[in-house]
Design an enzyme around this catalytic site. Structure first.
Site, PDB file in Angstrom:
ATOM      1  CE  LYS A 145     -11.385   3.604  10.884  1.00 18.13           C
ATOM      2  NZ  LYS A 145     -10.782   4.276   9.731  1.00 18.13           N
TER       3      LYS A 145
ATOM      4  CG  ASP B 226     -13.711   5.882   8.440  1.00 15.80           C
ATOM      5  OD1 ASP B 226     -14.243   4.798   8.752  1.00 15.80           O
ATOM      6  OD2 ASP B 226     -12.488   6.011   8.226  1.00 15.80           O
TER       7      ASP B 226
ATOM      8  CG  HIS C  94     -13.244  -2.722   8.300  1.00 17.23           C
ATOM      9  ND1 HIS C  94     -13.172  -1.520   8.979  1.00 17.23           N
ATOM     10  CD2 HIS C  94     -12.915  -2.435   7.017  1.00 17.23           C
ATOM     11  CE1 HIS C  94     -12.833  -0.563   8.141  1.00 17.23           C
ATOM     12  NE2 HIS C  94     -12.673  -1.095   6.946  1.00 17.23           N
TER      13      HIS C  94
ATOM     14  CG  ASP D 251     -10.157  -5.061  -2.004  1.00 17.02           C
ATOM     15  OD1 ASP D 251      -9.920  -3.852  -2.162  1.00 17.02           O
ATOM     16  OD2 ASP D 251     -11.055  -5.657  -2.635  1.00 17.02           O
TER      17      ASP D 251
ATOM     18  CB  SER E 150      -0.897   0.000   1.246  1.00 17.30           C
ATOM     19  OG  SER E 150      -1.612   1.221   1.340  1.00 17.30           O
ATOM     20  NE  ARG E 151       3.471   3.812  -4.695  1.00 19.56           N
ATOM     21  CZ  ARG E 151       3.416   2.681  -5.372  1.00 19.56           C
ATOM     22  NH1 ARG E 151       2.260   2.071  -5.530  1.00 19.56           N
ATOM     23  NH2 ARG E 151       4.499   2.132  -5.887  1.00 19.56           N
TER      24      ARG E 151
ATOM     25  N   GLY F 158     -12.567   7.576   3.407  1.00 21.09           N
ATOM     26  CA  GLY F 158     -13.611   6.787   2.749  1.00 21.09           C
ATOM     27  C   GLY F 158     -14.989   7.094   3.310  1.00 21.09           C
TER      28      GLY F 158
ATOM     29  CE  LYS G 207      -6.050   0.763   2.999  1.00 20.78           C
ATOM     30  NZ  LYS G 207      -6.295  -0.159   1.875  1.00 20.78           N
TER      31      LYS G 207
END
Lengths: 201, 201
Positions: free
Chosen positions: B179, B159, B184, B73, B8-9, B157, B13
């Site tokens: 969080k 959120d 998830h 994902d 990931s960039r 996103g 994350k």
């Protein structure tokens, strides 16, 4: 002549139902649209299924006008979208009734979806309600594949990107009579024919 | 120190995974992002499931770099949209990565959907692949409800419109550590911890 209300202002839907009744030799029934009856408050379509929406619309129209009423709720169920846009087909882009925006959004969402996963079905639930409270609801489905570029000027909604199974033209490239014979709405409306004959006595 | 690549960039994350490993007392593992390794061709995410996409991304990254690789994902599955946007969450509006357009489209699509049918789940599939070809994929889900007006500046996103079950704040109003404990992605990544410990020997 028994008057039956089609709870719609869409002239194409009115023509379609009249053509189907003619093709099925239903006599004694005159179909009128919402424009031919006094206005009444119409509830928004908030059902979770096509059937719920169609029944609610037919029931309200019959109660408000005293006429037997037919209503449909139709849309496209795209496999790669888990059956959506579904009941949200007419307002998928957030702009109710903007056919072009809705179709373009589906195409954009499916950009990376390969050809073998571009199946879809047009679905129609059609309901007949009488002022005395009798209600019938039927369903028609028409399977096909979504192409990447719109084609054809007949039809409306998602017709320009839907190629029915076994066909090479999109449903917007079919002649009205060809479409009636195959389409979800044709399949559903023909299932109401016996009920309409009974009303005509 | 075993280097593990997070494919990931997204700096958020990367921070998140590092926080989780710290909280789980995983030592001997150094997490690096795609920016820390030579570029390699990345395949588009065209899988039909979160799991497919996560595994493909981790596998490609491990093969290209020779490092054990983690990929995720994630997306939101909205009940009234039959589980969509799902794997299309990042490009729901047709504009990949436009968080605001994606969120606003979901809100517009749900305008007429009543409160009792606004359930949704954030879903994350996280995969770990080793250069030797070992693959593990796990799944985390976080259930909640979609509100009508975005709130909060943390997260990204969807959120700002997601209120987790049992909470009153949106997930964009939660602190990062709160969080992580619930989300998830936290649930999924913690399931990889034993595997990561094993790699660290």
């Amino acid at each position: 002549m028994t008057r039956v209300l089609l709870a719609s202002r869409n002239a194409k839907k009115l023509d379609e139902l009249r053509r189907i009744l003619l093709a099925e030799h239903v006599s004694g029934v005159e179909v009128v649209g919402l424009d031919a009856v006094p206005a009444f408050p119409e509830a928004p379509e908030t059902g979770a299924t096509f059937e719920e929406n169609a029944v609610a619309k037919a029931r309200d129209a019959a109660a408000a006008t005293g006429l037997p009423a037919i209503a449909d709720d139709s849309g496209i169920a795209v496999d790669a979208l888990n059956g959506m846009p579904g009941v949200l087909s007419a307002r998928w882009s957030g702009r109710h009734g903007d056919d072009l925006a809705n179709l373009e959004l589906v195409l954009a969402q499916l950009t990376d979806v390969p050809d073998e996963r571009r199946g879809a079905a047009f679905v129609c639930a059609a309901a007949l309600a009488t002022p005395s409270g009798r209600e019938t609801v039927v369903r028609g489905e028409w399977r096909g594949t979504l192409v990447r570029t719109p084609r054809g000027a007949n039809g409306f909604g998602y017709d320009p990107i839907f190629v029915p199974d076994g066909a090479s033209r999109t449903s917007a490239e079919l002649e009205p009579a060809e479409k009636d014979a195959l389409s979800h709405r044709g399949i559903a409306l023909r299932q109401l024919v016996t009920h309409l004959r009974a009303l005509a006595g």
